[in-house]
Write a protein that holds these residues in place. Structure first.
Motif, PDB file in Angstrom:
ATOM      1  N   HIS A   1       0.860  -1.173   0.000  1.00  0.00           N
ATOM      2  CA  HIS A   1       0.000   0.000   0.000  1.00  0.00           C
ATOM      3  C   HIS A   1       0.906   1.236   0.000  1.00  0.00           C
ATOM      4  O   HIS A   1       1.896   1.279   0.727  1.00  0.00           O
ATOM      5  N   PRO A   2       0.598   2.265  -0.820  1.00  0.00           N
ATOM      6  CA  PRO A   2       1.512   3.424  -0.925  1.00  0.00           C
ATOM      7  C   PRO A   2       1.722   4.182   0.394  1.00  0.00           C
ATOM      8  O   PRO A   2       2.697   4.913   0.522  1.00  0.00           O
ATOM      9  N   ASP A   3       0.840   3.989   1.376  1.00  0.00           N
ATOM     10  CA  ASP A   3       1.045   4.621   2.686  1.00  0.00           C
ATOM     11  C   ASP A   3       1.752   3.700   3.676  1.00  0.00           C
ATOM     12  O   ASP A   3       1.780   3.975   4.876  1.00  0.00           O
ATOM     13  N   ASP A   4       2.288   2.595   3.176  1.00  0.00           N
ATOM     14  CA  ASP A   4       2.844   1.593   4.093  1.00  0.00           C
ATOM     15  C   ASP A   4       4.173   1.101   3.527  1.00  0.00           C
ATOM     16  O   ASP A   4       4.279  -0.022   3.046  1.00  0.00           O
ATOM     17  N   VAL A   5       5.180   1.976   3.586  1.00  0.00           N
ATOM     18  CA  VAL A   5       6.430   1.724   2.878  1.00  0.00           C
ATOM     19  C   VAL A   5       7.675   1.798   3.761  1.00  0.00           C
ATOM     20  O   VAL A   5       8.791   1.677   3.264  1.00  0.00           O
ATOM     21  N   ALA A   6       7.481   2.014   5.066  1.00  0.00           N
ATOM     22  CA  ALA A   6       8.641   2.218   5.933  1.00  0.00           C
ATOM     23  C   ALA A   6       8.235   2.007   7.388  1.00  0.00           C
ATOM     24  O   ALA A   6       7.049   1.892   7.699  1.00  0.00           O
ATOM     25  N   ARG A   7       9.236   1.985   8.274  1.00  0.00           N
ATOM     26  CA  ARG A   7       8.918   1.923   9.698  1.00  0.00           C
ATOM     27  C   ARG A   7       8.240   3.230  10.128  1.00  0.00           C
ATOM     28  O   ARG A   7       8.429   4.277   9.520  1.00  0.00           O
ATOM     29  N   VAL A   8       7.432   3.130  11.174  1.00  0.00           N
ATOM     30  CA  VAL A   8       6.704   4.305  11.673  1.00  0.00           C
ATOM     31  C   VAL A   8       7.097   4.518  13.133  1.00  0.00           C
ATOM     32  O   VAL A   8       6.516   3.930  14.036  1.00  0.00           O
TER      33      VAL A   8
ATOM     34  N   SER B   1      28.514  -0.582  -7.111  1.00  0.00           N
ATOM     35  CA  SER B   1      28.525  -0.325  -5.667  1.00  0.00           C
ATOM     36  C   SER B   1      28.540  -1.621  -4.855  1.00  0.00           C
ATOM     37  O   SER B   1      29.256  -1.728  -3.867  1.00  0.00           O
ATOM     38  N   ASN B   2      27.741  -2.600  -5.244  1.00  0.00           N
ATOM     39  CA  ASN B   2      27.633  -3.816  -4.444  1.00  0.00           C
ATOM     40  C   ASN B   2      27.356  -5.057  -5.302  1.00  0.00           C
ATOM     41  O   ASN B   2      26.253  -5.607  -5.297  1.00  0.00           O
ATOM     42  N   PRO B   3      28.406  -5.517  -6.024  1.00  0.00           N
ATOM     43  CA  PRO B   3      28.223  -6.681  -6.902  1.00  0.00           C
ATOM     44  C   PRO B   3      27.780  -7.933  -6.144  1.00  0.00           C
ATOM     45  O   PRO B   3      27.035  -8.749  -6.679  1.00  0.00           O
ATOM     46  N   ASN B   4      28.229  -8.100  -4.899  1.00  0.00           N
ATOM     47  CA  ASN B   4      27.810  -9.277  -4.127  1.00  0.00           C
ATOM     48  C   ASN B   4      26.303  -9.272  -3.891  1.00  0.00           C
ATOM     49  O   ASN B   4      25.652 -10.311  -3.970  1.00  0.00           O
ATOM     50  N   ALA B   5      25.750  -8.078  -3.587  1.00  0.00           N
ATOM     51  CA  ALA B   5      24.302  -8.007  -3.372  1.00  0.00           C
ATOM     52  C   ALA B   5      23.576  -8.352  -4.670  1.00  0.00           C
ATOM     53  O   ALA B   5      22.608  -9.113  -4.665  1.00  0.00           O
ATOM     54  N   LEU B   6      24.067  -7.812  -5.780  1.00  0.00           N
ATOM     55  CA  LEU B   6      23.406  -8.096  -7.062  1.00  0.00           C
ATOM     56  C   LEU B   6      23.428  -9.587  -7.370  1.00  0.00           C
ATOM     57  O   LEU B   6      22.440 -10.162  -7.822  1.00  0.00           O
ATOM     58  N   ALA B   7      24.572 -10.243  -7.098  1.00  0.00           N
ATOM     59  CA  ALA B   7      24.667 -11.688  -7.338  1.00  0.00           C
ATOM     60  C   ALA B   7      23.707 -12.441  -6.413  1.00  0.00           C
ATOM     61  O   ALA B   7      23.103 -13.442  -6.804  1.00  0.00           O
ATOM     62  N   THR B   8      23.556 -11.933  -5.188  1.00  0.00           N
ATOM     63  CA  THR B   8      22.698 -12.593  -4.200  1.00  0.00           C
ATOM     64  C   THR B   8      21.237 -12.608  -4.629  1.00  0.00           C
ATOM     65  O   THR B   8      20.518 -13.581  -4.406  1.00  0.00           O
ATOM     66  N   ILE B   9      20.792 -11.496  -5.238  1.00  0.00           N
ATOM     67  CA  ILE B   9      19.355 -11.322  -5.498  1.00  0.00           C
ATOM     68  C   ILE B   9      18.953 -11.695  -6.920  1.00  0.00           C
ATOM     69  O   ILE B   9      17.943 -11.227  -7.426  1.00  0.00           O
ATOM     70  N   ARG B  10      19.735 -12.556  -7.559  1.00  0.00           N
ATOM     71  CA  ARG B  10      19.396 -12.955  -8.923  1.00  0.00           C
ATOM     72  C   ARG B  10      18.350 -14.072  -8.977  1.00  0.00           C
ATOM     73  O   ARG B  10      17.810 -14.363 -10.019  1.00  0.00           O
ATOM     74  N   ARG B  11      18.073 -14.680  -7.836  1.00  0.00           N
ATOM     75  CA  ARG B  11      17.050 -15.739  -7.808  1.00  0.00           C
ATOM     76  C   ARG B  11      16.457 -15.828  -6.400  1.00  0.00           C
ATOM     77  O   ARG B  11      17.020 -15.245  -5.461  1.00  0.00           O
ATOM     78  N   ASN B  12      15.332 -16.536  -6.268  1.00  0.00           N
ATOM     79  CA  ASN B  12      14.699 -16.769  -4.946  1.00  0.00           C
ATOM     80  C   ASN B  12      14.619 -15.493  -4.112  1.00  0.00           C
ATOM     81  O   ASN B  12      14.999 -15.502  -2.940  1.00  0.00           O
ATOM     82  N   THR B  13      14.172 -14.421  -4.687  1.00  0.00           N
ATOM     83  CA  THR B  13      14.167 -13.144  -3.968  1.00  0.00           C
ATOM     84  C   THR B  13      12.782 -12.511  -4.023  1.00  0.00           C
ATOM     85  O   THR B  13      12.110 -12.575  -5.057  1.00  0.00           O
ATOM     86  N   ILE B  14      12.371 -11.932  -2.912  1.00  0.00           N
ATOM     87  CA  ILE B  14      11.134 -11.154  -2.904  1.00  0.00           C
ATOM     88  C   ILE B  14      11.527  -9.675  -2.930  1.00  0.00           C
ATOM     89  O   ILE B  14      12.244  -9.204  -2.031  1.00  0.00           O
ATOM     90  N   PHE B  15      11.100  -8.970  -3.959  1.00  0.00           N
ATOM     91  CA  PHE B  15      11.346  -7.530  -4.055  1.00  0.00           C
ATOM     92  C   PHE B  15      10.082  -6.796  -3.608  1.00  0.00           C
ATOM     93  O   PHE B  15       8.971  -7.215  -3.944  1.00  0.00           O
ATOM     94  N   THR B  16      10.257  -5.728  -2.883  1.00  0.00           N
ATOM     95  CA  THR B  16       9.113  -4.937  -2.441  1.00  0.00           C
ATOM     96  C   THR B  16       9.281  -3.493  -2.904  1.00  0.00           C
ATOM     97  O   THR B  16      10.312  -2.865  -2.615  1.00  0.00           O
ATOM     98  N   ASN B  17       8.310  -3.015  -3.658  1.00  0.00           N
ATOM     99  CA  ASN B  17       8.252  -1.614  -4.097  1.00  0.00           C
ATOM    100  C   ASN B  17       9.385  -1.180  -5.018  1.00  0.00           C
ATOM    101  O   ASN B  17       9.796  -0.007  -5.009  1.00  0.00           O
ATOM    102  N   VAL B  18       9.909  -2.117  -5.813  1.00  0.00           N
ATOM    103  CA  VAL B  18      10.845  -1.719  -6.873  1.00  0.00           C
ATOM    104  C   VAL B  18      10.035  -1.414  -8.144  1.00  0.00           C
ATOM    105  O   VAL B  18       8.837  -1.699  -8.215  1.00  0.00           O
ATOM    106  N   ALA B  19      10.704  -0.835  -9.126  1.00  0.00           N
ATOM    107  CA  ALA B  19      10.078  -0.598 -10.431  1.00  0.00           C
ATOM    108  C   ALA B  19      10.256  -1.845 -11.292  1.00  0.00           C
ATOM    109  O   ALA B  19      10.933  -2.807 -10.886  1.00  0.00           O
ATOM    110  N   LEU B  20       9.638  -1.818 -12.474  1.00  0.00           N
ATOM    111  CA  LEU B  20       9.623  -2.988 -13.345  1.00  0.00           C
ATOM    112  C   LEU B  20       9.974  -2.567 -14.772  1.00  0.00           C
ATOM    113  O   LEU B  20       9.456  -1.568 -15.265  1.00  0.00           O
TER     114      LEU B  20
END
Ligand code: GDP
Ligand code: PGA
Ligand code: MN
Ligand code: MN
Length: 599
Positions: free
Chosen positions: A81-88, A327-346
């Motif tokens: 939900h667009p009003d529910d994107v971060a800690r409060v 900036s972070n090639p290890n992170a990119l390699a990590t998230i190439r599969r089995n990953t849940i993305f939240t609120n990214v673009a497509l």
């Protein structure tokens, strides 16, 4: 068996899932079911089949979208939900019996009032829905440092995320049944109405109640709510530390690995530092970096007097924007599969995208609208990925070590555009505690509210310390005792800016140069100059081989600005006074001593 637990047993039998042999757990589940009135109860076993069924359900009801199977196998996009994107933070309460125990650093509500408020919200809220019971373990399942909890939620998205972020399911339930104790976390996404949203902590009852948000830090109760707010309270009672810290291992060319624990506020570089790739020259010489954890660290003294740390989590809930192959090639390699993305673009072909990734133009923004650059960023600035830590190329089996890893240095850091040098070392433990207490940082998109505002964030725990900061600092000071071999304490700042508003320090992999100095100092090797704020390296004390950095920038990064620090210490003195008589005298004395040195 009373009527309620009989009802639970029946629903459980219908869903075919195992119930529990622990009466306290069975009774609590029955009590929650009676209050929230779910149509069915599902005890999570953590199996692949269970996960697949949940994913299929979420794909059908639109909670998840499947990403491009060729580029990102078994990966999904969730649009919140667009009003529910971060800690409060203003809706996050510590409900201790005594108000002063929560401290001025936490919103507080009396436990009775908070329970009444929450129970009214939870009343009947799961009608027509399934209630999931998630047994989980924070830390390696066989570790004496690990602790367990049970989260009850009506969100399958929470179940799928908790499965990645914690050791969830049958093994955790077995440990809970053996130990008999667990943290109780009750969560419902509710109506996602910001006016009906609260995250309540009852540290004396080892209980969490969270309503009205599906966002990670508000809804994955094992993470911030349990592993930081509740655990910090327990840690104080039991003599250990629950901290907002990454844990990273640095292996030198001799094959010796030393571990650093570092606390930076949310979205200030923990995940990046935890999986840093050293600059070319270092790699050639045989340096390696190993990731143990990227957000939370539980530490306690071992038999040899050193601090030993575990990462209570099993996954990363990382910031997507800014993550790139540079900036972070290890992170990119990590998230190439089995990953849940939240609120990214497509992108048009169903790949996840965010600002800073590359120069492609996405087709849809994080809300699912056709992308229009005039309507703000494509990905939400706090867009996240959830992924198993084991998929990270720099992941180390040391993350599973039951006794944890020994910590050779503690590092504090913040996002400071001015004043604060690249790195300095505290004189001793007491000074280090003051350095941590004095931390300031510019706010980020990880919490709702204005971004870029300077605030005090002691030890990066402002949103997460489950009790009075004055008592927290006293607890830290209490480790300074005979028999303990405490690591030295440092402060870093990767975010110093020049007059043109650009970062002076290249950061990311180049931070290795600072880590090397830190580890050398810990062994009494590298040089430094002494100043009132601590020991600073000179340019010659750092390995700057192959680094393209102009002399003026370096000069600014390594300079101690006496006038600026005078003002900083005046404001620190006023801050410590806000806690009144509860603030440890030793810390006030330390502030005064350094203020006098500053002249
Ligand atoms: P965490 O939330 O503390 O884990 O922070 P992350 O590691 O996810 O980083 C948050 C943001 O800061 C991202 O956009 C990163 O690209 C950026 N960042 C991380 N490390 C550095 C650094 O060394 N220098 C600069 N300039 N930015 C950084
Ligand atoms: P972060 O974790 O520290 O990686 O941003 C989430 C948070 O603190 O909200
Ligand atoms: Mn965090
Ligand atoms: Mn992170």
């Amino acid at each position: 068996m009373n009527a309620l637990s009989k009802e639970v047993a029946e629903v459980t039998r219908k869903t075919g899932a195992p119930a529990t042999t622990l009466p306290a757990l069975e009774a609590w589940v029955a009590e929650v079911a009676a209050l929230t009135q779910p149509d069915a109860i599902h005890w999570c076993d953590g199996s692949d089949e269970e996960n697949e069924a949940l994913i299929a359900k979420m794909l059908t009801d639109g909670t998840l979208l499947k990403l491009n199977e060729r580029t990102h196998p078994d990966s999904y996009l969730h649009r919140s939900h667009p009003d529910d994107v971060a800690r409060v933070e203003h809706l996050t309460f510590v409900c201790s019996r005594n108000r002063d125990d929560a401290g001025p650093n936490n919103p507080w509500m009396a436990p009775d009032e908070a329970h009444a408020k929450m129970d009214a919200l939870f009343d009947g809220c799961m009608r027509g829905r399934t209630m999931y019971v998630i047994p989980y373990c924070m830390g390696p399942i066989d570790s004496p440092l690990a602790r367990c909890g049970v989260e009850i939620t009506d969100s399958p998205y929470v179940v799928a995320n908790m499965r990645i972020m914690t050791r969830m399911g049958a093994a955790a339930l077995a440990r809970i049944e053996r130990e008999g104790t667990f943290v109780k976390g009750l969560h419902s996404t509710g109506e996602l109405d910001p006016n009906r949203r609260f995250i309540m902590h009852f540290p004396e009852e080892l209980t969490i109640k969270s309503y009205g948000s599906g966002y990670g830090g508000n809804a994955l109760l094992g993470k911030k709510c349990h592993a930081l707010r509740i655990a910090s309270w327990q840690a104080r009672e039991e003599g250990w530390l629950a901290e907002h810290m990454l844990i990273v291992g640095i292996e030198n060319p001799k094959g010796e690995t030393r571990y650093i624990a570092a606390a930076f506020p949310s979205a200030c570089g923990k995940t990046n530092l935890a999986m840093l790739i050293p600059p070319e020259g270092y790699r050639r010489d045989g340096w390696k970096v190993w990731t143990v954890g990227d957000d939370i660290c539980w530490m306690r003294p071992g038999a040899d007097g050193r601090l030993y740390a575990i990462n209570p989590e099993a996954g990363f809930f990382g910031v997507a924007p800014g993550t790139s192959s540079k900036s972070n090639p290890n992170a990119l390699a990590t998230i190439r599969r089995n990953t849940i993305f939240t609120n990214v673009a497509l992108t048009a072909d169903g790949q996840p995208w965010w600002e800073g990734l590359d120069d492609r133009v996405p087709a849809f923004d994080w809300r699912g609208n056709a992308y229009d650059s005039k309507r703000g960023p494509a990905a939400h600035p706090n867009a996240r990925f959830t992924v198993s830590a084991r998929q990270c190329p720099s992941w180390t089996p040391a993350a599973e070590a039951a006794q944890g890893v020994p910590i050779s240095a503690i590092v504090f850091g913040g996002r400071r555009a001015s004043l604060v040098p690249l790195v300095f070392q505290a004189r001793d433990w007491r000074h280090g505690v003051l350095v941590g207490a004095a931390m300031g940082s510019e706010t980020t998109a990880a919490a709702t509210g204005q971004v870029g505002v300077m605030r005090r964030d002691p030890m990066a725990m402002k949103p997460f310390c489950g009790y009075n900061f004055a008592d927290y600092f006293a607890h830290w000071l209490s480790f300074d005792r005979p028999g303990l071999k405490l690591p030295p304490i440092f402060h870093v700042n990767w975010f110093r800016k020049g007059a043109d508003g650009r970062f002076l320090w290249p950061g990311f992999g180049e931070n290795m140069r600072v880590l090397e100095w830190i580890l050398d100092r810990a062994e009494g090797r590298a040089g430094a100059v002494e100043t009132p704020i601590g020991h600073l390296p000179r340019a010659d004390d750092l390995n700057l081989d192959g680094l393209d950095l102009d002399g003026a920038a370096l000069q600014t990064l390594l300079t101690f600005d006496r006038d600026g620090w005078r003002a900083e210490f005046d404001s620190l003195g006023a801050y410590l006074d806000e806690f009144g008589a509860r603030m440890p005298q030793a810390l006030k004395d330390e502030q005064r001593r350094i203020r006098e040195l500053l002249g």
